[in-house]
Design a protein around this motif. Structure first.
Motif, PDB file in Angstrom:
ATOM      1  N   SER A   9     -46.994 -63.414  12.813  1.00 46.72           N
ATOM      2  CA  SER A   9     -46.854 -64.613  13.646  1.00 46.72           C
ATOM      3  C   SER A   9     -45.519 -64.660  14.374  1.00 46.72           C
ATOM      4  CB  SER A   9     -46.973 -65.877  12.783  1.00 46.72           C
ATOM      5  OG  SER A   9     -45.838 -66.012  11.936  1.00 46.72           O
ATOM      6  N   GLY A  10     -44.525 -63.969  13.829  1.00 42.97           N
ATOM      7  CA  GLY A  10     -43.180 -64.050  14.392  1.00 42.97           C
ATOM      8  C   GLY A  10     -42.465 -65.331  14.008  1.00 42.97           C
ATOM      9  N   ASN A  11     -43.050 -66.080  13.093  1.00 42.07           N
ATOM     10  CA  ASN A  11     -42.463 -67.353  12.698  1.00 42.07           C
ATOM     11  C   ASN A  11     -42.209 -67.448  11.193  1.00 42.07           C
ATOM     12  OD1 ASN A  11     -42.433 -68.480  15.356  1.00 42.07           O
ATOM     13  ND2 ASN A  11     -44.628 -68.729  15.202  1.00 42.07           N
ATOM     14  N   SER A  12     -42.228 -66.323  10.502  1.00 40.75           N
ATOM     15  CA  SER A  12     -41.945 -66.313   9.071  1.00 40.75           C
ATOM     16  C   SER A  12     -40.477 -66.679   8.857  1.00 40.75           C
ATOM     17  CB  SER A  12     -42.231 -64.934   8.473  1.00 40.75           C
ATOM     18  OG  SER A  12     -43.577 -64.573   8.711  1.00 40.75           O
ATOM     19  N   LYS A  13     -40.258 -67.768   8.147  1.00 39.63           N
ATOM     20  CA  LYS A  13     -38.925 -68.363   8.050  1.00 39.63           C
ATOM     21  C   LYS A  13     -37.855 -67.370   7.584  1.00 39.63           C
ATOM     22  CE  LYS A  13     -36.463 -72.261   6.029  1.00 39.63           C
ATOM     23  NZ  LYS A  13     -36.551 -73.445   5.173  1.00 39.63           N
ATOM     24  N   GLN A  72     -37.616 -63.889  19.885  1.00 36.86           N
ATOM     25  CA  GLN A  72     -36.489 -64.477  20.610  1.00 36.86           C
ATOM     26  C   GLN A  72     -35.144 -63.982  20.074  1.00 36.86           C
ATOM     27  OE1 GLN A  72     -36.912 -68.764  20.767  1.00 36.86           O
ATOM     28  NE2 GLN A  72     -39.063 -68.587  21.313  1.00 36.86           N
ATOM     29  N   VAL A 115     -37.162 -64.661  10.252  1.00 39.59           N
ATOM     30  CA  VAL A 115     -36.438 -65.240  11.392  1.00 39.59           C
ATOM     31  C   VAL A 115     -34.981 -65.475  11.014  1.00 39.59           C
ATOM     32  CG1 VAL A 115     -36.240 -67.259  12.919  1.00 39.59           C
ATOM     33  CG2 VAL A 115     -38.499 -66.261  12.436  1.00 39.59           C
ATOM     34  N   THR A 138     -44.111 -58.077  16.093  1.00 42.80           N
ATOM     35  CA  THR A 138     -44.803 -59.352  15.974  1.00 42.80           C
ATOM     36  C   THR A 138     -46.116 -59.318  16.745  1.00 42.80           C
ATOM     37  OG1 THR A 138     -43.711 -60.312  17.918  1.00 42.80           O
ATOM     38  CG2 THR A 138     -42.618 -60.635  15.799  1.00 42.80           C
ATOM     39  N   SER A 187     -43.310 -59.478  11.304  1.00 41.87           N
ATOM     40  CA  SER A 187     -43.981 -60.736  11.016  1.00 41.87           C
ATOM     41  C   SER A 187     -45.128 -60.880  12.004  1.00 41.87           C
ATOM     42  CB  SER A 187     -43.013 -61.910  11.160  1.00 41.87           C
ATOM     43  OG  SER A 187     -43.689 -63.145  11.128  1.00 41.87           O
ATOM     44  N   GLU A 229     -48.259 -65.338  19.382  1.00 40.75           N
ATOM     45  CA  GLU A 229     -47.695 -65.926  20.600  1.00 40.75           C
ATOM     46  C   GLU A 229     -46.542 -65.082  21.160  1.00 40.75           C
ATOM     47  OE1 GLU A 229     -49.133 -68.458  22.048  1.00 40.75           O
ATOM     48  OE2 GLU A 229     -50.518 -68.765  20.362  1.00 40.75           O
ATOM     49  N   ASN A 289     -42.786 -66.189  20.247  1.00 39.73           N
ATOM     50  CA  ASN A 289     -42.520 -66.495  18.841  1.00 39.73           C
ATOM     51  C   ASN A 289     -41.025 -66.422  18.532  1.00 39.73           C
ATOM     52  OD1 ASN A 289     -41.867 -63.753  17.590  1.00 39.73           O
ATOM     53  ND2 ASN A 289     -43.839 -63.310  18.553  1.00 39.73           N
ATOM     54  N   GLN A 290     -40.629 -67.073  17.447  1.00 41.72           N
ATOM     55  CA  GLN A 290     -39.207 -67.203  17.099  1.00 41.72           C
ATOM     56  C   GLN A 290     -38.542 -65.858  16.830  1.00 41.72           C
ATOM     57  OE1 GLN A 290     -38.281 -70.182  14.096  1.00 41.72           O
ATOM     58  NE2 GLN A 290     -40.243 -71.167  14.533  1.00 41.72           N
TER      59      GLN A 290
END
Length: 78
Positions: A4-8, A38, A11, A28, A2, A31, A34-35
């Protein structure tokens, strides 16, 4: 993977892997906190907010892994 690292959905998949004790490798950018990163066990993060740069770099990294695995059996990568 992802940018952005925030693709629902991605994640959520990583969270499920964590619950099931499945090691997760993430790719990723954007940022650093990013989620997706983590929730990964092994994280490949690119310090860039340029979508195409992040995507192309991920592709290069993945092709390098494929070449190291398959190329070793099929031909000399050197």
């Amino acid at each position: 993977i992802s940018s952005s690292g925030n693709s629902k959905n991605v994640v959520n998949a990583a969270k499920k892997c964590k619950e099931m004790n499945i090691n997760t490798i993430t790719f990723t950018g954007f940022e650093a906190d990013n989620q997706l990163k983590q929730h990964g066990d092994f994280n490949f993060w690119l310090d860039s907010k340029a979508y195409n740069i992040v995507e192309m770099t991920h592709q290069i990294w993945l092709l390098g892994v494929v070449d190291a695995i398959i190329g070793n059996a099929e031909y000399s990568a050197s």
